[in-house]
Scaffold this motif. Sequence first.
Motif, mmCIF file in Angstrom:
data_model
loop_
_atom_site.group_PDB
_atom_site.id
_atom_site.type_symbol
_atom_site.label_atom_id
_atom_site.label_comp_id
_atom_site.label_asym_id
_atom_site.label_seq_id
_atom_site.Cartn_x
_atom_site.Cartn_y
_atom_site.Cartn_z
ATOM 1 N N ILE B 101 0.781 -1.285 0.315
ATOM 2 C CA ILE B 101 0.066 -0.518 0.053
ATOM 3 C C ILE B 101 1.247 1.174 0.353
ATOM 4 O O ILE B 101 1.348 1.667 0.768
ATOM 5 C CB ILE B 101 -1.221 0.069 0.984
ATOM 6 N N GLU B 102 0.709 1.946 -0.986
ATOM 7 C CA GLU B 102 1.727 3.018 -0.806
ATOM 8 C C GLU B 102 1.273 4.265 -0.458
ATOM 9 O O GLU B 102 -0.429 3.977 -1.410
ATOM 10 C CB GLU B 102 1.835 4.077 -3.076
ATOM 11 N N VAL B 103 1.916 5.072 0.110
ATOM 12 C CA VAL B 103 0.619 5.882 1.086
ATOM 13 C C VAL B 103 1.629 7.349 1.321
ATOM 14 O O VAL B 103 2.714 7.312 0.242
ATOM 15 C CB VAL B 103 0.923 5.922 2.492
ATOM 16 N N GLU B 104 0.660 8.585 0.776
ATOM 17 C CA GLU B 104 1.678 9.904 0.904
ATOM 18 C C GLU B 104 1.221 10.385 2.355
ATOM 19 O O GLU B 104 0.332 10.530 2.667
ATOM 20 C CB GLU B 104 0.378 10.741 0.187
ATOM 21 N N VAL B 174 -5.802 6.840 5.792
ATOM 22 C CA VAL B 174 -4.801 6.404 6.248
ATOM 23 C C VAL B 174 -4.875 6.927 7.589
ATOM 24 O O VAL B 174 -4.058 7.810 7.848
ATOM 25 C CB VAL B 174 -3.460 6.508 6.037
ATOM 26 N N THR B 198 -3.850 6.984 0.391
ATOM 27 C CA THR B 198 -4.033 6.409 -0.399
ATOM 28 C C THR B 198 -4.354 6.376 -1.615
ATOM 29 O O THR B 198 -5.445 6.354 -1.123
ATOM 30 C CB THR B 198 -3.237 5.178 0.351
ATOM 31 N N ASP B 199 -4.143 5.641 -2.600
ATOM 32 C CA ASP B 199 -4.957 5.511 -4.105
ATOM 33 C C ASP B 199 -6.326 4.409 -3.666
ATOM 34 O O ASP B 199 -6.332 3.997 -4.880
ATOM 35 C CB ASP B 199 -4.395 5.950 -5.411
ATOM 36 N N PHE B 221 3.596 -1.408 3.804
ATOM 37 C CA PHE B 221 3.490 0.124 3.561
ATOM 38 C C PHE B 221 4.946 0.789 2.685
ATOM 39 O O PHE B 221 5.855 0.135 2.835
ATOM 40 C CB PHE B 221 3.385 0.679 4.504
ATOM 41 N N GLY B 223 5.953 4.611 0.255
ATOM 42 C CA GLY B 223 5.378 5.728 0.233
ATOM 43 C C GLY B 223 6.417 6.607 0.625
ATOM 44 O O GLY B 223 7.169 6.710 1.141
#
Lengths: 297, 226
Positions: B101-104, B174, B198-199, B221, B223
């Motif tokens: 899971i790519e998080v900003e 998130v 996240t997208d 995780f 990003g």
Amino acid sequence: MSAITFSRVSPGSTVQDEGRPGKRVYGAAAGGPMDRGAFLEGGRLLTEKAGSAALELGMLGADFTYAGAGAQMAVSGGDFKILINGQQRGWPGLHQLEDGDRVEITTGQSGLYGYARFDREIDIEPVMGSRSANLMAGLGGGALTAGDRIGFLQASNSPPGDTSGSPWLEGPIRVLPGLHASLLGSRWADLFDADFEITSRFDRMGIRLNDRNGFFAEFDAGSLVSDFVVPGDVQILGDGTPVILMRDHQPTGGYPRVATVISAELDRLAQMRPGTRLQFQPATLAEAQRLARGGAA
Amino acid sequence: MTVESIGTMPNAILHPLGDAALLVKFGNDVGSGANRAAIGFADILKRARLPGVAEIATSLVSVFVGYDPARVSFQVLSGEIRLRLPGTLPALPDMGEPFPIEVEYGGAGGPDFQAVCDALELTPDELIAAHQTGTPRVLSGGFSPGFVYIGPHEANLTVPRRETLREDVPAGSVLFAAGQTAITATRIRTGWNVIGRTDFRNFDLARTPPVTLMPGRIIQFAGGLA
């Protein structure tokens, strides 16, 4: 194809079928009709075909115009008045609609939810196997509003025939101990002397009660781990307000649930108008299950 | 201590939930092995295909068993369930590869990120590195469509919930509190800290099933700062 167009709709009106049982794993309660017995009665009244979904109308009913080839409409639930082209008709009852007919459904002496079920299918794309609006989960078509047009498809189902529902019980509402009933300790028995009242803060998700004697005023559950909710759970908010969780309840919750209204009482509870006084009485699991199968009280 | 390192099966308490369901509860604390026991035992019950059972789902510490009382009584079903309780923690079902899971982190999508850094006395880069350490799992869904709890994180990453609720927290937020991360898949109201976005959407009606992440799946995780 045939359709109806609403010129007026009561708040709290939605499309409902049998709901989405078995979908807790995806974060959605089963939902379905607030008065399931009345919904089923509508199906029984139809003689040719029965759509799987009905209009669930709130306390103020609805006005709509029908367009299309002749159709059967069964109405049921609570006590409503129905006029077709200005002529009073029966409630509950089975009525024939013709192109251009104007239907006016208005509030009667009692009840909060009325059902209109047709010999054709309501043209709403099923979501997770159901056409029901689930207001908590945001599934289905949401609340009906004036100006909405609902189209119909051909129904493939025969009317359900004589399915026996739960009896309409009387007296205090029957409950089982809830998941957190032990937090009440010896006060469990005193719950059945306490007086409550249905407030105007109700919807498909839950009914807030007025705790007339302050039975839960000092109730403090501390911190609980979130766990599963079932319809009928009597949940106590942090400020002591009791809320009975109904068909569109959130699937899990962290507030204590001290009691659970039995399945056979959910329809009666759903039809209680604001201001109705409410008391509880204890039931056994065996009694609750017998009543749910249509046994006598 | 991670959930995986505890081998003892916690005691199970069976509780009726209304008149058509029961709960098998393994504790009051998600970190005590109860979550692992619930996920593993739900898998055992699914494979057992007990007559009259209509629904099986897990929460943070429990297994929900919906049943048809016309087909099976609470007493008989309780007995069948107790018979299948294992003496040691059951193996988790094979959930597939760790799910990335790519998080900003921070920015407009993570308004509480800096407050969490301050509470933990970490720099933003340190918090991101700590958040991406370890092999947290999906602990539970169930709160709303596609919503998932993920944990545990390292013990020193525990912050409380906010004092006030945030309204209209969008899908893909998130959330962070109590040593866990949660990902929203619909718009909700929450008291958790919103630390990023996240997208990834865990609820999509175009997919069958509509939910991707099931309890037990390992999450990775990734990003950086928004």
